[in-house]
Design a protein around this motif. Structure first.
Motif, PDB file in Angstrom:
ATOM      1  N   SER A   1      -8.378   8.173  -4.664  1.00  0.00           N
ATOM      2  CA  SER A   1      -9.205   7.825  -3.505  1.00  0.00           C
ATOM      3  C   SER A   1      -8.605   6.631  -2.765  1.00  0.00           C
ATOM      4  N   VAL A   2      -9.097   6.390  -1.573  1.00  0.00           N
ATOM      5  CA  VAL A   2      -8.681   5.206  -0.815  1.00  0.00           C
ATOM      6  C   VAL A   2      -9.007   3.947  -1.615  1.00  0.00           C
ATOM      7  N   ALA A   3     -10.164   3.929  -2.250  1.00  0.00           N
ATOM      8  CA  ALA A   3     -10.544   2.768  -3.066  1.00  0.00           C
ATOM      9  C   ALA A   3      -9.556   2.564  -4.219  1.00  0.00           C
ATOM     10  N   ASP A   4      -9.115   3.675  -4.843  1.00  0.00           N
ATOM     11  CA  ASP A   4      -8.128   3.585  -5.928  1.00  0.00           C
ATOM     12  C   ASP A   4      -6.820   2.984  -5.414  1.00  0.00           C
TER      13      ASP A   4
ATOM     14  N   ILE B   1       0.839  -1.203   0.000  1.00  0.00           N
ATOM     15  CA  ILE B   1       0.000   0.000   0.000  1.00  0.00           C
ATOM     16  C   ILE B   1       0.873   1.252   0.000  1.00  0.00           C
ATOM     17  N   GLU B   2       1.909   1.260   0.822  1.00  0.00           N
ATOM     18  CA  GLU B   2       2.810   2.414   0.875  1.00  0.00           C
ATOM     19  C   GLU B   2       3.499   2.639  -0.467  1.00  0.00           C
ATOM     20  N   GLN B   3       3.979   1.556  -1.073  1.00  0.00           N
ATOM     21  CA  GLN B   3       4.682   1.662  -2.356  1.00  0.00           C
ATOM     22  C   GLN B   3       3.741   2.162  -3.451  1.00  0.00           C
ATOM     23  N   VAL B   4       2.564   1.581  -3.538  1.00  0.00           N
ATOM     24  CA  VAL B   4       1.585   1.985  -4.545  1.00  0.00           C
ATOM     25  C   VAL B   4       1.168   3.436  -4.321  1.00  0.00           C
ATOM     26  N   SER B   5       0.967   3.817  -3.068  1.00  0.00           N
ATOM     27  CA  SER B   5       0.559   5.178  -2.748  1.00  0.00           C
ATOM     28  C   SER B   5       1.633   6.184  -3.116  1.00  0.00           C
TER      29      SER B   5
ATOM     30  N   PHE C   1      -3.899   2.062   8.354  1.00  0.00           N
ATOM     31  CA  PHE C   1      -3.663   3.500   8.496  1.00  0.00           C
ATOM     32  C   PHE C   1      -4.879   4.162   9.131  1.00  0.00           C
ATOM     33  N   GLU C   2      -4.646   5.159   9.953  1.00  0.00           N
ATOM     34  CA  GLU C   2      -5.762   5.827  10.628  1.00  0.00           C
ATOM     35  C   GLU C   2      -6.541   6.732   9.687  1.00  0.00           C
ATOM     36  N   SER C   3      -5.876   7.217   8.608  1.00  0.00           N
ATOM     37  CA  SER C   3      -6.558   8.110   7.674  1.00  0.00           C
ATOM     38  C   SER C   3      -5.751   8.201   6.381  1.00  0.00           C
ATOM     39  N   LYS C   4      -6.361   8.756   5.362  1.00  0.00           N
ATOM     40  CA  LYS C   4      -5.656   9.004   4.110  1.00  0.00           C
ATOM     41  C   LYS C   4      -4.563  10.042   4.333  1.00  0.00           C
TER      42      LYS C   4
END
Length: 198
Positions: free
Chosen positions: A33-36, A16-20, A52-55
């Motif tokens: 978005s979070v869904a994306d 998730i971190e890498q993709v983000s 994660f607690e939030s975006k």
């Protein structure tokens, strides 16, 4: 449904971190978005808040990760160079290349995220992550300046960083036109002339 093992949860979080880090550089914080993010990571939307607690929290983590990637690339270029001037030239050439311009998702977060970070509230965690990342890259630039005057080295690094990031942003904004390549070439020539004059 069976629980995910701790090792698998850590692996999912890293993905998730890498993709983000990639998607935020490509599309900005508000363009994804979070869904994306979760879809690109191959995970379900519902699992996000287990990591994660939030975006906003993820944005800061992804920003820091993007800077870590850039710092590693910069340090490798410096280590591979025979001297300070060659190291500075290698950083300039790599940064102001068509390849870097065309690869926002894996490129420097300064040029990719500066506008987004500037629009965030002062108390958002991504601001601190961005500041710390810029300082890390400035430290590398300052370390390869000629001479031993730390103040002059920092001033030169600040000017170089501003030129590098500004040129890359303008080049991306005009991509597909001759102006894009002109901007890269002019900034590269100006910075390299400074290296040769030192």
């Amino acid at each position: 449904m069976p629980r995910v093992s701790k090792a698998e949860a850590e692996k999912n979080r890293a993905v998730i971190e890498q993709v983000s880090a990639r998607l935020f550089r490509e599309q900005g914080f508000h363009g994804v978005s979070v869904a994306d993010l979760m879809g690109a990571a191959g995970l379900t939307h519902g699992g996000f808040y287990g990591h994660f607690e939030s975006k906003d929290a993820l944005a800061a983590i992804a920003c820091a990760r993007a800077f870590e990637e850039s710092e590693a690339r910069w340090r490798k270029r410096v280590a591979d160079a025979p001297d300070r001037a060659a190291a500075l030239s290698a950083l300039i050439d790599g940064y102001l290349s068509a390849r870097n311009r065309n690869s926002a998702g894996t490129g420097c977060p300064v040029a990719a995220l500066a506008n987004d970070v500037a629009r965030e509230a002062d108390d958002k965690p991504v601001r601190a992550a961005f500041h710390d990342g810029v300082e890390q890259l400035l430290d590398i630039l300052a370390s390869i300046q000629p001479g031993d005057d730390a103040g002059a080295a920092r001033a030169a690094a600040l000017a170089q960083m501003a030129t590098l990031a500004g040129a890359l942003m303008l080049s991306r904004a005009t991509m597909g036109t001759p102006l894009s390549n002109e901007i890269l070439a002019a900034a590269r020539a100006s910075l390299l002339a400074g290296v040769q004059a030192a």
